[in-house]
Design an enzyme around this catalytic site. Structure first.
Site, PDB file in Angstrom:
ATOM      1  N   HIS A 256     -42.447  37.076  14.666  1.00  0.00           N
ATOM      2  CA  HIS A 256     -42.430  38.352  13.948  1.00  0.00           C
ATOM      3  C   HIS A 256     -43.822  38.772  13.505  1.00  0.00           C
ATOM      4  CE1 HIS A 256     -38.050  39.395  12.663  1.00  0.00           C
ATOM      5  NE2 HIS A 256     -38.260  39.492  13.948  1.00  0.00           N
ATOM      6  N   CYS A 257     -44.863  38.300  14.227  1.00  0.00           N
ATOM      7  CA  CYS A 257     -46.228  38.717  13.881  1.00  0.00           C
ATOM      8  C   CYS A 257     -46.874  39.482  15.024  1.00  0.00           C
ATOM      9  CB  CYS A 257     -47.069  37.490  13.495  1.00  0.00           C
ATOM     10  SG  CYS A 257     -46.659  36.796  11.885  1.00  0.00           S
ATOM     11  N   ILE A 258     -47.324  38.763  16.042  1.00  0.00           N
ATOM     12  CA  ILE A 258     -48.139  39.385  17.092  1.00  0.00           C
ATOM     13  C   ILE A 258     -47.404  40.507  17.822  1.00  0.00           C
ATOM     14  CG2 ILE A 258     -49.585  38.953  19.101  1.00  0.00           C
ATOM     15  CD1 ILE A 258     -50.457  37.675  16.402  1.00  0.00           C
TER      16      ILE A 258
END
Length: 413
Positions: A256-258
């Site tokens: 759920h970041c990059i």
């Protein structure tokens, strides 16, 4: 203190605060997550798992699904996920709900800190302005700051306490209080002049990684075309002591970041008609990478005279990165979808992911893949301690990790 959201950011944060002698209210609306925390089975690094065992039954650690419990906390740290939907459009529903609950139950003297990654202006829009509408003056009645998380799930080389934390307060006093609040979870706190500066800092960090992952994946394709080893090339470039930071190619980017955070920036910029062509292109390339892996898998099958319809394909590792029991946004899901849509019989093996849903079907981890015949094995994620020696000599292997150079019949994306 209260920590809202007990995921891969919130739970380690809560445990670090408990270890520093704080009493913590852990709030999460998912009953299954609360049960996993109580049982000590939540996915954590060994150090944090030991902390959880030590604190799970402590009276200093209160677990609840009731937002009203926030009213009794001296400070609130919001650590909920900020995903995107299937069209890569931000879906900040959980963030809006968490901030609304924090505002609704805020009490005089509280410090409210937003740790979730989001668009620039989130802290002001979802906390500062609603608090003012409630009659709570920031820096007088309550104190508000943004301090984006910097946790690297599954990576013991970068523990939370050794990673500097960026804090941007609504006022200098808000920044000072938030920095003092977070000192137990970070050896160093870097204060910036506003919540917006902190928000954009986190977006820059993750966009930097997204752009460079897309770049090295493209160079992997270039190296393959030129019959060169991309790993050798990256290692050689990394000998330069300045101006270069090594990134490694792979099947794409998950979690759920990059694959998510830069879209919060793009979403905001599109609304203002501000172009960001480099970021836009990099994110499109990242989204396309799993489809490139699936196309390469079909090419390898064809080269071996195996029709894709009915071909037995095994995906080795479906977590989005090594060492985590998390398949959110994993490129493996797209690879499975593409190959299944082409008629392949796709299965997977991953000791950290017992089952997963893909296109309405439930797939389950194959515990003994060596006992079955596979027309192709696609190595997507190589977990630490997960022995892949069995794949040697069992037919073609598509190595999307670029790290299995000892495998004889190895193909790269």
């Amino acid at each position: 203190m209260a920590v809202v959201g007990l995921g891969y950011v919130g739970l380690p944060t809560a445990l670090a605060l408990l270890s520093a002698g704080r009493s913590v209210i852990g709030l999460d609306t998912d009953p299954a997550r609360l049960a996993a925390v109580r049982a000590g089975t939540a996915d954590l690094l060994p150090e944090d798992r030991a902390r959880l065992r030590a604190h799970a039954a402590s009276p200093a650690f209160t677990l609840t699904a009731e937002p009203a419990a926030l009213a009794g906390a001296g400070s609130v740290v919001i650590c909920v996920p900020t995903p995107v939907d299937g069209h890569r459009v931000p879906a900040p529903g959980a963030l809006r709900a968490a901030c609304a609950a924090a505002v609704r139950h805020a009490s005089p003297g509280q410090i409210l800190v937003l740790a979730s990654t989001s668009w620039v202006g989130t802290t002001r829009e979802l906390l500062i302005e609603p608090l003012a509408a409630r009659g709570l003056a920031v820096a007088q009645d309550v104190f508000v700051a943004c301090a984006p998380e910097r946790i690297d799930p599954g990576n013991a080389d970068h523990p939370q306490h050794t990673t500097p934390r960026v804090v941007g307060g609504a006022t200098p006093e808000c920044g000072r209080r938030a920095a003092a609040l977070l000192e137990p979870v970070a050896d160093r706190v870097h204060v910036v002049g506003s919540p917006e500066a902190a928000e954009l800092t986190k977006l820059l960090e993750n966009t930097f990684r997204a752009v460079n992952i897309a770049l090295v994946n493209e160079f992997a394709t270039i190296a393959g075309h030129l019959d060169l080893d991309i790993t050798e090339v990256v290692d050689a470039a990394a000998t330069k002591p300045y101006g270069f930071l090594p990134f490694r190619p792979g099947p794409g980017a998950g979690g759920h970041c990059i694959p998510c955070d830069p879209h919060y920036l793009l979403w905001q910029l599109r609304a203002a008609r501000v172009p960001a062509p480099l970021v836009d292109t990099a994110m499109a390339a990242l989204a396309a990478r799993p489809h490139q892996v699936a196309r390469r898998a079909r090419d390898v099958l064809a080269a071996h005279g195996v029709p894709v319809p009915g071909a037995r394909v095994l995906i080795a590792g479906v977590a989005y990165k090594p060492g985590v029991a998390d398949h959110r946004e994993s490129p493996a899901l797209r690879v499975i979808e593409d190959l299944a849509a082409a008629g392949a019989d796709v299965a997977y093996t991953d000791p950290l992911i017992p089952s997963l849903r893909v296109n309405g079907r439930t797939l389950r981890h194959r515990e003994d893949p060596a006992a079955e015949h596979w027309d192709l094995v696609v190595v997507h994620t190589a977990h630490p301690g997960h022995d892949l020696a069995w794949i040697e000599g069992r037919g073609p292997v598509l190595d999307a990790t670029y790290r299995l150079d000892s495998v004889k019949e190895r193909y790269l994306v």
